[in-house]
Design an enzyme around this catalytic site. Structure first.
Site, PDB file in Angstrom:
ATOM      1  N   ASP A  10      -2.057 -30.755   6.223  1.00 13.48           N
ATOM      2  CA  ASP A  10      -2.059 -32.212   6.261  1.00 13.48           C
ATOM      3  C   ASP A  10      -1.694 -32.732   4.866  1.00 13.48           C
ATOM      4  O   ASP A  10      -1.707 -31.978   3.885  1.00 13.48           O
ATOM      5  CB  ASP A  10      -3.456 -32.683   6.681  1.00 13.48           C
ATOM      6  CG  ASP A  10      -3.584 -34.194   6.714  1.00 13.48           C
ATOM      7  OD1 ASP A  10      -2.679 -34.861   7.249  1.00 13.48           O
ATOM      8  OD2 ASP A  10      -4.595 -34.716   6.199  1.00 13.48           O
ATOM      9  N   ASP A  12      -2.322 -36.710   3.512  1.00 13.27           N
ATOM     10  CA  ASP A  12      -3.279 -37.688   2.983  1.00 13.27           C
ATOM     11  C   ASP A  12      -4.703 -37.151   3.014  1.00 13.27           C
ATOM     12  O   ASP A  12      -5.214 -36.765   4.064  1.00 13.27           O
ATOM     13  CB  ASP A  12      -3.210 -38.991   3.782  1.00 13.27           C
ATOM     14  CG  ASP A  12      -1.898 -39.733   3.567  1.00 13.27           C
ATOM     15  OD1 ASP A  12      -1.093 -39.277   2.744  1.00 13.27           O
ATOM     16  OD2 ASP A  12      -1.684 -40.769   4.224  1.00 13.27           O
ATOM     17  N   ASP A 216      -8.294 -32.739   6.636  1.00 11.51           N
ATOM     18  CA  ASP A 216      -9.564 -33.397   6.293  1.00 11.51           C
ATOM     19  C   ASP A 216     -10.073 -34.347   7.366  1.00 11.51           C
ATOM     20  O   ASP A 216     -11.214 -34.801   7.301  1.00 11.51           O
ATOM     21  CB  ASP A 216      -9.412 -34.188   4.984  1.00 11.51           C
ATOM     22  CG  ASP A 216      -8.612 -35.472   5.191  1.00 11.51           C
ATOM     23  OD1 ASP A 216      -7.469 -35.391   5.692  1.00 11.51           O
ATOM     24  OD2 ASP A 216      -9.131 -36.552   4.855  1.00 11.51           O
TER      25      ASP A 216
END
Length: 274
Positions: A10, A12, A216
């Protein structure tokens, strides 16, 4: 080493800092992956347009997955065995997993009176910049979506569950991300795109692969769950998401790109790369 390592990540809050979008803390590890010839596949909610300049900054040359698994962009220079039904777009081959964005925008509009949300397509770059902290130029690139439609959800969680059920009847999936609720085709998923691309690398290597997946947020859960090495990168703004059916998930000590490097450096050491 009996298997080839592949990184799926991922952006961001993971490779990029949640607050300032910097990847400085991960720079050394990114260089190590390039030196070792280990593919680092970006698997993000971001758009193709957003990634063009970011990939230049990262010096990224591997395939990338956009809009939460809605499509894969594969550089035509990549040595992968690809199917003939893929769309050609400039220097890339594109594998899409869902409908075009207009279909999703029109469907969202039909539900606008029943639920309280703001559609991405109704936002100006200035409004999006205010909501996300992006500058206006970056916000403008984020608005250029191709296969998904994010919503700023202002209704209740109960209403969101009803909305998910209603959308499913139209073959559309509703996925909650860090800042937005995303509309996409039922087959659009970071894990599905990861599996498809992983098969292509297994064909290239003629050998098994070992996937480390890092994220996250809630929209990373399935990607992480289906990895050989599942990693949750700790966030400064929310608790780590639960990864169902896995008892071996790594949760980093550090936040964002520092945690990202922490996990990958550990894997490189365990797997005998360094």
């Amino acid at each position: 080493m009996t298997s080839k390592l592949i990184v799926f990540t991922d952006l961001d809050g993971t490779l990029l800092d949640h607050f300032d979008y910097s990847f400085t803390a991960a720079s050394t590890t990114l260089t190590s992956l390039k030196t070792l010839g280990i593919p680092c596949i970006i698997n993000t909610s971001k758009t193709y347009s957003e990634l063009l300049s970011l990939r230049q900054e990262l010096r990224h040359r591997d395939p990338f997955i956009i809009e939460n698994g809605a499509a894969i962009y594969i550089p035509k220079s990549a040595d992968l065995i690809l199917s003939s039904d893929m769309e050609s777009k400039g220097d890339y081959w594109v594998k899409a997993f869902g409908p075009k964005r207009k279909t999703l925008v029109d469907l969202a509009l039909a539900f606008a009176e029943r639920f309280d949300f703001i559609s991405y397509s109704d936002l100006s770059p200035e409004q999006l910049a205010e909501f996300t902290g992006l500058d206006c130029a970056s916000a403008s690139l984020s608005l250029r979506r191709e296969f998904t439609e994010p919503l700023i959800w202002k209704d209740s969680n109960l209403a969101l569950e009803t909305f998910k059920t209603d959308m499913a009847k139209h073959g559309v999936k509703v996925q909650k991300g860090g800042r937005f609720v995303h509309l996409m085709g039922q087959d659009c998923d970071k894990a599905v795109a990861m599996a498809w691309l992983n098969e292509k690398y297994q064909e290239k290597y003629d050998a098994p692969t070992k996937i480390i997946a890092l994220g996250d947020g809630e929209n990373d859960v399935e990607m992480i769950r289906h990895a050989d090495i599942p990693v949750v990168v700790r966030s400064p703004v929310h608790i780590p998401p639960e990864i169902p059916k896995r008892t071996d998930v790594w949760i980093t000590e550090s936040y964002g790109p520092a945690g990202w490097s922490e996990a990958i450096d550990k894997v490189l050491s365990i797997e005998g790369y360094v």
